[in-house]
Design a protein around this motif. Structure first.
Motif, PDB file in Angstrom:
ATOM      1  N   GLU A  73       0.666  -1.087   0.011  1.00 40.00           N
ATOM      2  CA  GLU A  73       0.046  -0.006  -0.062  1.00 40.00           C
ATOM      3  C   GLU A  73       1.076   1.161  -0.003  1.00 40.00           C
ATOM      4  OE1 GLU A  73      -2.645  -0.049   3.244  1.00 40.00           O
ATOM      5  OE2 GLU A  73      -3.426  -1.975   2.734  1.00 40.00           O
ATOM      6  N   THR A  74       0.248   2.261  -0.512  1.00 41.59           N
ATOM      7  CA  THR A  74       1.194   3.696  -0.721  1.00 41.59           C
ATOM      8  C   THR A  74       1.464   4.078   0.720  1.00 41.59           C
ATOM      9  OG1 THR A  74      -0.914   4.752  -0.810  1.00 41.59           O
ATOM     10  CG2 THR A  74       0.223   4.349  -2.920  1.00 41.59           C
ATOM     11  N   ARG A  75       0.821   4.044   1.638  1.00 38.13           N
ATOM     12  CA  ARG A  75       1.119   4.377   3.022  1.00 38.13           C
ATOM     13  C   ARG A  75       2.385   3.769   3.466  1.00 38.13           C
ATOM     14  NH1 ARG A  75      -2.690   1.683   7.157  1.00 38.13           N
ATOM     15  NH2 ARG A  75      -3.507   0.051   5.712  1.00 38.13           N
ATOM     16  N   GLN A  76       2.283   2.309   3.060  1.00 41.60           N
ATOM     17  CA  GLN A  76       3.516   1.658   3.702  1.00 41.60           C
ATOM     18  C   GLN A  76       4.688   1.949   3.198  1.00 41.60           C
ATOM     19  OE1 GLN A  76       1.425  -2.215   2.793  1.00 41.60           O
ATOM     20  NE2 GLN A  76       1.288  -2.712   4.707  1.00 41.60           N
ATOM     21  N   VAL A  77       4.737   2.196   1.750  1.00 44.23           N
ATOM     22  CA  VAL A  77       5.792   2.543   1.233  1.00 44.23           C
ATOM     23  C   VAL A  77       6.576   3.974   1.760  1.00 44.23           C
ATOM     24  CG1 VAL A  77       6.845   3.311  -1.182  1.00 44.23           C
ATOM     25  CG2 VAL A  77       5.163   1.591  -0.844  1.00 44.23           C
ATOM     26  N   ALA A  78       5.448   4.929   1.985  1.00 40.45           N
ATOM     27  CA  ALA A  78       5.949   6.359   2.325  1.00 40.45           C
ATOM     28  C   ALA A  78       6.725   5.902   3.622  1.00 40.45           C
ATOM     29  CB  ALA A  78       4.616   7.224   2.490  1.00 40.45           C
ATOM     30  N   GLU A  79       5.840   5.028   4.599  1.00 39.78           N
ATOM     31  CA  GLU A  79       6.462   4.954   5.939  1.00 39.78           C
ATOM     32  C   GLU A  79       7.790   4.231   5.918  1.00 39.78           C
ATOM     33  OE1 GLU A  79       5.482   2.223   9.882  1.00 39.78           O
ATOM     34  OE2 GLU A  79       3.719   3.162   8.726  1.00 39.78           O
ATOM     35  N   GLU A  80       8.053   3.239   5.088  1.00 37.01           N
ATOM     36  CA  GLU A  80       9.378   2.396   5.062  1.00 37.01           C
ATOM     37  C   GLU A  80      10.204   3.301   4.260  1.00 37.01           C
ATOM     38  OE1 GLU A  80       8.950  -1.621   3.891  1.00 37.01           O
ATOM     39  OE2 GLU A  80       7.322  -1.982   4.812  1.00 37.01           O
ATOM     40  N   ALA A  81       9.888   4.228   3.434  1.00 38.47           N
ATOM     41  CA  ALA A  81      10.929   5.077   2.841  1.00 38.47           C
ATOM     42  C   ALA A  81      11.239   6.072   3.675  1.00 38.47           C
ATOM     43  CB  ALA A  81      10.417   5.580   1.460  1.00 38.47           C
ATOM     44  N   ILE A  83       9.354   8.858   4.111  1.00 40.33           N
ATOM     45  CA  ILE A  83       8.950   9.980   3.542  1.00 40.33           C
ATOM     46  C   ILE A  83       7.610  10.313   3.739  1.00 40.33           C
ATOM     47  CG2 ILE A  83      10.799  10.040   1.645  1.00 40.33           C
ATOM     48  CD1 ILE A  83       8.735   8.861  -0.212  1.00 40.33           C
ATOM     49  N   SER A  84       7.015  11.710   3.335  1.00 40.82           N
ATOM     50  CA  SER A  84       5.536  11.892   3.526  1.00 40.82           C
ATOM     51  C   SER A  84       4.585  11.483   2.512  1.00 40.82           C
ATOM     52  CB  SER A  84       5.231  13.549   3.735  1.00 40.82           C
ATOM     53  OG  SER A  84       5.653  14.080   2.448  1.00 40.82           O
ATOM     54  N   LYS A  85       3.358  11.053   2.698  1.00 38.16           N
ATOM     55  CA  LYS A  85       2.463  10.563   1.711  1.00 38.16           C
ATOM     56  C   LYS A  85       2.587  11.664   0.435  1.00 38.16           C
ATOM     57  CE  LYS A  85      -0.477   9.875   4.774  1.00 38.16           C
ATOM     58  NZ  LYS A  85      -2.048   9.368   5.474  1.00 38.16           N
ATOM     59  N   GLY A  86       2.655  13.012   0.659  1.00 35.31           N
ATOM     60  CA  GLY A  86       2.812  13.955  -0.537  1.00 35.31           C
ATOM     61  C   GLY A  86       3.877  13.950  -1.179  1.00 35.31           C
ATOM     62  N   THR A  87       5.081  13.677  -0.769  1.00 37.69           N
ATOM     63  CA  THR A  87       6.443  13.301  -1.381  1.00 37.69           C
ATOM     64  C   THR A  87       6.155  12.092  -2.233  1.00 37.69           C
ATOM     65  OG1 THR A  87       7.540  14.749   0.289  1.00 37.69           O
ATOM     66  CG2 THR A  87       8.723  12.840  -0.993  1.00 37.69           C
ATOM     67  N   LEU A  88       5.731  11.032  -1.441  1.00 40.28           N
ATOM     68  CA  LEU A  88       5.612   9.791  -2.283  1.00 40.28           C
ATOM     69  C   LEU A  88       4.669   9.971  -3.492  1.00 40.28           C
ATOM     70  CD1 LEU A  88       5.892   6.761  -2.500  1.00 40.28           C
ATOM     71  CD2 LEU A  88       3.988   6.382  -1.292  1.00 40.28           C
ATOM     72  N   THR A  89       3.822  10.772  -3.511  1.00 41.20           N
ATOM     73  CA  THR A  89       2.885  10.978  -4.512  1.00 41.20           C
ATOM     74  C   THR A  89       3.753  11.605  -5.731  1.00 41.20           C
ATOM     75  OG1 THR A  89       0.982  11.201  -3.154  1.00 41.20           O
ATOM     76  CG2 THR A  89       0.601  12.258  -5.288  1.00 41.20           C
ATOM     77  N   GLY A  90       4.521  12.496  -5.631  1.00 43.43           N
ATOM     78  CA  GLY A  90       5.406  13.130  -6.414  1.00 43.43           C
ATOM     79  C   GLY A  90       6.289  12.172  -7.084  1.00 43.43           C
ATOM     80  N   VAL A  91       6.909  11.449  -6.121  1.00 49.93           N
ATOM     81  CA  VAL A  91       7.980  10.388  -6.546  1.00 49.93           C
ATOM     82  C   VAL A  91       7.259   9.542  -7.514  1.00 49.93           C
ATOM     83  CG1 VAL A  91       9.529   8.799  -5.916  1.00 49.93           C
ATOM     84  CG2 VAL A  91       9.690  10.882  -4.812  1.00 49.93           C
ATOM     85  N   ALA A  92       6.091   8.880  -7.078  1.00 52.12           N
ATOM     86  CA  ALA A  92       5.449   7.744  -7.769  1.00 52.12           C
ATOM     87  C   ALA A  92       4.924   8.300  -9.164  1.00 52.12           C
ATOM     88  CB  ALA A  92       4.383   7.286  -7.073  1.00 52.12           C
ATOM     89  N   ARG A  93       4.415   9.495  -9.385  1.00 49.34           N
ATOM     90  CA  ARG A  93       4.028   9.887 -10.438  1.00 49.34           C
ATOM     91  C   ARG A  93       5.419  10.001 -11.272  1.00 49.34           C
ATOM     92  NH1 ARG A  93       0.402  14.610  -8.086  1.00 49.34           N
ATOM     93  NH2 ARG A  93      -1.612  13.424  -7.965  1.00 49.34           N
TER      94      ARG A  93
END
Length: 190
Positions: A73-81, A83-93
């Motif tokens: 799940e995206t929240r797990q990726v953000a937590e393990e990386a 980073i914030s969920k917002g940062t993950l959104t930009g990186v994932a895009r």
């Protein structure tokens, strides 16, 4: 001569500046060394292995987490990386735009999203992980295998302390209040 100062010069300047302040200097040196080592390793790897793959440290860590976890799940990726969920959104895009990552709907909960590597992302990770590891070997070359394992154990203990007692400590420091939201660093406009 460049503005670069050695670790010894910086530590000497810190000792001179702090004088007789009642500080735990060994712990200060440990945390400063941890920060400086992390920054040096990150910069070295970004400017060598990751540069050729057009990845930042953060984008590599996101790919790594997804590669290891499968379809988290995206929240797990953000937590393990870390980073914030917002940062993950930009990186994932960005990674999606490069054809390395895909976003999928969670099969049980449509409000959640999963991330997965594309076949191209899988190929990139299979190629770059050995290169990344070669740089891990390079940056720890001054350590024996036993010293590297001791260092890893010591760092695990630092992480454990922060992860198990950090929230309690923050509440103590903030008189039981939640931390205020982070600011961008900009001054509020009148």
């Amino acid at each position: 001569m460049s503005g670069h100062r050695s670790i010894e010069e910086i530590e000497q300047a810190v000792r001179a500046k702090l004088g007789d302040l009642p500080l735990r200097r060994e712990q200060m040196a440990a945390v400063a060394g941890l920060y400086r080592a992390a920054a040096a390793v990150r910069q070295h790897v970004e400017n060598s292995v990751l540069r050729g793959a057009e990845l930042t440290w953060t984008s590599f860590v996101v790919l790594w987490v997804v590669w290891i976890r499968g379809e988290p799940e995206t929240r797990q990726v953000a937590e393990e990386a870390g980073i914030s969920k917002g940062t993950l959104t930009g990186v994932a895009r960005t990674l999606q735009g490069r054809g390395l990552l895909e976003r999928k709907e969670h099969p049980a909960d449509g409000r959640l999203a999963l991330l997965a590597l594309t076949p191209e992302g899988e190929r990139l990770m299979a190629r770059i992980v050995p290169e990344f590891n070669a740089e891990e070997v390079f940056v720890t070359a001054a350590l024996s295998d036993d010293e590297a394992e001791d260092l890893a154990d010591l760092l695990r203990r630092v992480v454990w302390q922060v992860e198990t007692r950090g929230a309690e400590r923050r509440l103590e420091l903030l008189d039981g209040q939640d931390p205020p939201p982070r600011r961008s660093g900009r001054r509020p406009q009148d």
